[in-house]
Each structure stands twice: as structure tokens, then as C-alpha cells.
Design a protein around this motif. Structure first.
Motif, mmCIF file in Angstrom:
data_model
loop_
_atom_site.group_PDB
_atom_site.id
_atom_site.type_symbol
_atom_site.label_atom_id
_atom_site.label_comp_id
_atom_site.label_asym_id
_atom_site.label_seq_id
_atom_site.Cartn_x
_atom_site.Cartn_y
_atom_site.Cartn_z
ATOM 1 N N ALA A 1 -1.939 44.083 -39.925
ATOM 2 C CA ALA A 1 -3.025 44.046 -38.928
ATOM 3 C C ALA A 1 -3.684 42.675 -38.888
ATOM 4 O O ALA A 1 -3.875 42.036 -39.912
ATOM 5 N N ARG A 2 -4.028 42.265 -37.698
ATOM 6 C CA ARG A 2 -4.804 41.041 -37.513
ATOM 7 C C ARG A 2 -6.248 41.470 -37.229
ATOM 8 O O ARG A 2 -6.515 42.154 -36.255
ATOM 9 N N TRP A 3 -7.172 41.054 -38.106
ATOM 10 C CA TRP A 3 -8.576 41.481 -37.997
ATOM 11 C C TRP A 3 -9.389 40.479 -37.185
ATOM 12 O O TRP A 3 -9.210 39.269 -37.312
ATOM 13 N N HIS A 4 -10.296 41.025 -36.383
ATOM 14 C CA HIS A 4 -11.227 40.196 -35.598
ATOM 15 C C HIS A 4 -12.647 40.681 -35.895
ATOM 16 O O HIS A 4 -12.873 41.879 -36.027
ATOM 17 N N ILE A 5 -13.582 39.751 -35.939
ATOM 18 C CA ILE A 5 -14.999 40.119 -35.972
ATOM 19 C C ILE A 5 -15.536 39.982 -34.549
ATOM 20 O O ILE A 5 -15.417 38.922 -33.929
ATOM 21 N N ILE A 6 -16.101 41.096 -34.024
ATOM 22 C CA ILE A 6 -16.539 41.095 -32.627
ATOM 23 C C ILE A 6 -18.052 41.245 -32.486
ATOM 24 O O ILE A 6 -18.577 41.116 -31.393
ATOM 25 N N GLY A 7 -18.736 41.546 -33.588
ATOM 26 C CA GLY A 7 -20.182 41.775 -33.498
ATOM 27 C C GLY A 7 -20.966 40.620 -34.093
ATOM 28 O O GLY A 7 -20.397 39.704 -34.698
ATOM 29 N N HIS A 8 -22.267 40.695 -33.920
ATOM 30 C CA HIS A 8 -23.147 39.640 -34.423
ATOM 31 C C HIS A 8 -22.851 39.363 -35.904
ATOM 32 O O HIS A 8 -22.773 40.276 -36.714
ATOM 33 N N LEU A 9 -22.677 38.100 -36.219
ATOM 34 C CA LEU A 9 -22.298 37.710 -37.585
ATOM 35 C C LEU A 9 -23.402 36.861 -38.199
ATOM 36 O O LEU A 9 -23.774 35.818 -37.671
ATOM 37 N N GLN A 10 -23.913 37.340 -39.334
ATOM 38 C CA GLN A 10 -24.935 36.565 -40.034
ATOM 39 C C GLN A 10 -24.270 35.445 -40.817
ATOM 40 O O GLN A 10 -23.204 35.649 -41.418
ATOM 41 N N THR A 11 -24.919 34.310 -40.837
ATOM 42 C CA THR A 11 -24.359 33.135 -41.506
ATOM 43 C C THR A 11 -24.001 33.431 -42.965
ATOM 44 O O THR A 11 -22.946 33.012 -43.436
ATOM 45 N N ASN A 12 -24.855 34.193 -43.644
ATOM 46 C CA ASN A 12 -24.614 34.447 -45.068
ATOM 47 C C ASN A 12 -23.463 35.427 -45.333
ATOM 48 O O ASN A 12 -23.111 35.683 -46.480
ATOM 49 N N LYS A 13 -22.872 35.978 -44.277
ATOM 50 C CA LYS A 13 -21.746 36.910 -44.453
ATOM 51 C C LYS A 13 -20.396 36.238 -44.203
ATOM 52 O O LYS A 13 -19.354 36.842 -44.461
ATOM 53 N N VAL A 14 -20.417 35.022 -43.691
ATOM 54 C CA VAL A 14 -19.158 34.365 -43.305
ATOM 55 C C VAL A 14 -18.208 34.254 -44.494
ATOM 56 O O VAL A 14 -17.005 34.448 -44.366
ATOM 57 N N LYS A 15 -18.787 33.982 -45.659
ATOM 58 C CA LYS A 15 -17.946 33.766 -46.842
ATOM 59 C C LYS A 15 -17.089 34.977 -47.209
ATOM 60 O O LYS A 15 -16.029 34.844 -47.792
ATOM 61 N N TYR A 16 -17.531 36.164 -46.825
ATOM 62 C CA TYR A 16 -16.790 37.375 -47.186
ATOM 63 C C TYR A 16 -15.556 37.603 -46.307
ATOM 64 O O TYR A 16 -14.648 38.331 -46.691
ATOM 65 N N ILE A 17 -15.577 37.036 -45.094
ATOM 66 C CA ILE A 17 -14.497 37.373 -44.158
ATOM 67 C C ILE A 17 -13.638 36.182 -43.722
ATOM 68 O O ILE A 17 -12.645 36.353 -43.034
ATOM 69 N N ALA A 18 -14.019 34.991 -44.152
ATOM 70 C CA ALA A 18 -13.321 33.782 -43.677
ATOM 71 C C ALA A 18 -11.817 33.864 -43.930
ATOM 72 O O ALA A 18 -11.010 33.432 -43.104
ATOM 73 N N ASP A 19 -11.441 34.442 -45.071
ATOM 74 C CA ASP A 19 -10.006 34.506 -45.399
ATOM 75 C C ASP A 19 -9.340 35.748 -44.808
ATOM 76 O O ASP A 19 -8.134 35.917 -44.924
#
Ligand SMILES: *Cc1c(COP(=O)(O)O)cnc(C)c1O
Length: 225
Positions: free
Chosen positions: A72-90
């Protein structure tokens, strides 16, 4: 109806809307929105031919991530808080909801540290009651500034139509996003392609395809919610 039947119906509707508007159905990606769905349901959708899935919450994405088919290729489509980027970048291949330079910079910084270039879309606010996204008048400044960031690649725009909008409003909102992308493209910013328009949900994806959507984001109509 099963997920398989629902997906077939969506693809038929997309094909018809493409025919009406002189587009190629292969240019429209069906991104399955899987918020509130279990990993089992997501895996069923993948067996039916879904390749790309979208979550709007980081926490929910992380909770399901290991149980979902790794293709699966995952996409983030909702509002993203700056402090959460580190969890999903990879973990994600595209972030649809960039609406500030601060967020773009954080994605760039996290992606640089893992040697990745993230595809991103700029989220445009198309209605007053939705607080997410940037006002169209601010988009040029944001893109100009974010285009110098080396570890993000700005691929296009995303929007959500106002809830309960009538046909005329939908056409207006989706055409406006298309026209904005054409305008931005004409400015030939480095690192900005504007080939991707993420618009259209269960209730309005046909209108979005007619107006040029290249990614549609159905959730309820795919999963019978
Ligand atoms: C929930 C959601 C969707 C899907 O909406 P449905 O009405 O379930 O099709 C699409 N895009 C975003 C950003 C969402 O949060």
C-alpha cells in the motif's frame, strides 16, 4: 454491495465522467480514504485493486500501519501538525495538506534527515466553514517560498468542497482549483509541477473528475459507511 462492487461502480462513474470531459480514465487515481476502517477492510480493498490509501490522522495511520499490506502507498490527507511530521515522514508517499511554510519546512527537514524527497500538495481553502487549507490569495507566496526546499516536491493542489454544496457550487469550486493550478504552472516555479489535483469525495467525485481531478478521495461510498 461489496468493496469490489463499490470500486467497480466508482471506476465506471470515473470512466463516464472522463468520456464526457475528453479525459483519460488512467489519469485519475482512486485513493481509498480509510479513516475509521480496520486493517482487514483496508487489506480487502487492496485485494480488490486499491493501491493508494489516505488517512487524515497520524495516530490512526500509525495504529494500522503494520497490519496493512506493505504494498500500500499511504497518503496523509488531513490537517497535519508540525510536531507529527516525524512519525510519518518515512511512511507516506504524499502529503495533501500543506498549508503553511512552517509545515513545508518541517517536512523538508525530516525528509532530508532520511534521504527522501516528499511529494506534497498545497491545500486550498474553498469554503468558510472549513478552517483547513490556505486562502487562494496566499498560495503564490507560499509556493514561491516553499519551492526552494530541496526535500519536498510540490506536485499540485488539494481541496475539499463545502459540505452539502449544490452542483453549481461544486463546479465553481473544482474549476477554480483547476484554474489556479494552471495559473501557478504558468509561473514556472522551480520544483513545482502542478500536475496533480486532489479533489472529490464520495458525494462529489464525478463533478471533480469533470473539472480535472487526478486523485479522487472516496471513503464512505467505497466502504458502505
Ligand atoms: C473523510 C475524507 C474524505 C472521504 O470522505 P467520504 O465522504 O467518506 O468519501 C476525503 N478527503 C478528506 C480530506 C477526508 O477527511
Amino acid at each position: 454491495m461489496s468493496i469490489k462492487d463499490n470500486l467497480e461502480k466508482i471506476r465506471q462513474n470515473v470512466a463516464e465522467a472522463c468520456k464526457e470531459s475528453g479525459r483519460n480514465p488512467e489519469d485519475v487515481l482512486v485513493l481509498a480514504v480509510t479513516k475509521t476502517r480496520t486493517a482487514d477492510e483496508i487489506n480487502e480493498a487492496i485485494r480488490c485493486g486499491i493501491t493508494d490509501i489516505g488517512e487524515n490522522r497520524v495516530q490512526e495511520l500509525l495504529a494500522k500501519y503494520d497490519d496493512v499490506d506493505p504494498s500500500a502507498r499511504w497518503h496523509i490527507i488531513g490537517h497535519l501538525q508540525t510536531n507529527k511530521v516525524k512519525y510519518i515522514a518515512d511512511k507516506v508517499c504524499m502529503i495533501h495538506s500543506v498549508d503553511s511554510l512552517k509545515l513545508a519546512e518541517e517536512i523538508d527537514r525530516r525528509c532530508r534527515s532520511i534521504g527522501k524527497v516528499m511529494d506534497v500538495l498545497i491545500e486550498i481553502n474553498s469554503g468558510e466553514e472549513n478552517k483547513d487549507g490556505i486562502d487562494p490569495s496566499g498560495v503564490y507566496e507560499l509556493i514561491e517560498e516553499a519551492s526552494s526546499l530541496k526535500n519536498i516536491s510540490i506536485k499540485g493542489l488539494m481541496t475539499m468542497a463545502p459540505l452539502g454544496a449544490d452542483q453549481e457550487t461544486l463546479t465553481k469550486v473544482f474549476s477554480a482549483l483547476y484554474n489556479l493550478s494552471v495559473d501557478i504552472k504558468a509561473k514556472k516555479y522551480d520544483n513545482v509541477s502542478m500536475d496533480t489535483l486532489s479533489m472529490g469525495m464520495s458525494g462529489d467525485y464525478v463533478d471533480a473528475v469533470r473539472c480535472g481531478a487526478t486523485i479522487i478521495r472516496p471513503g464512505r461510498t467505497l466502504f458502505n459507511i
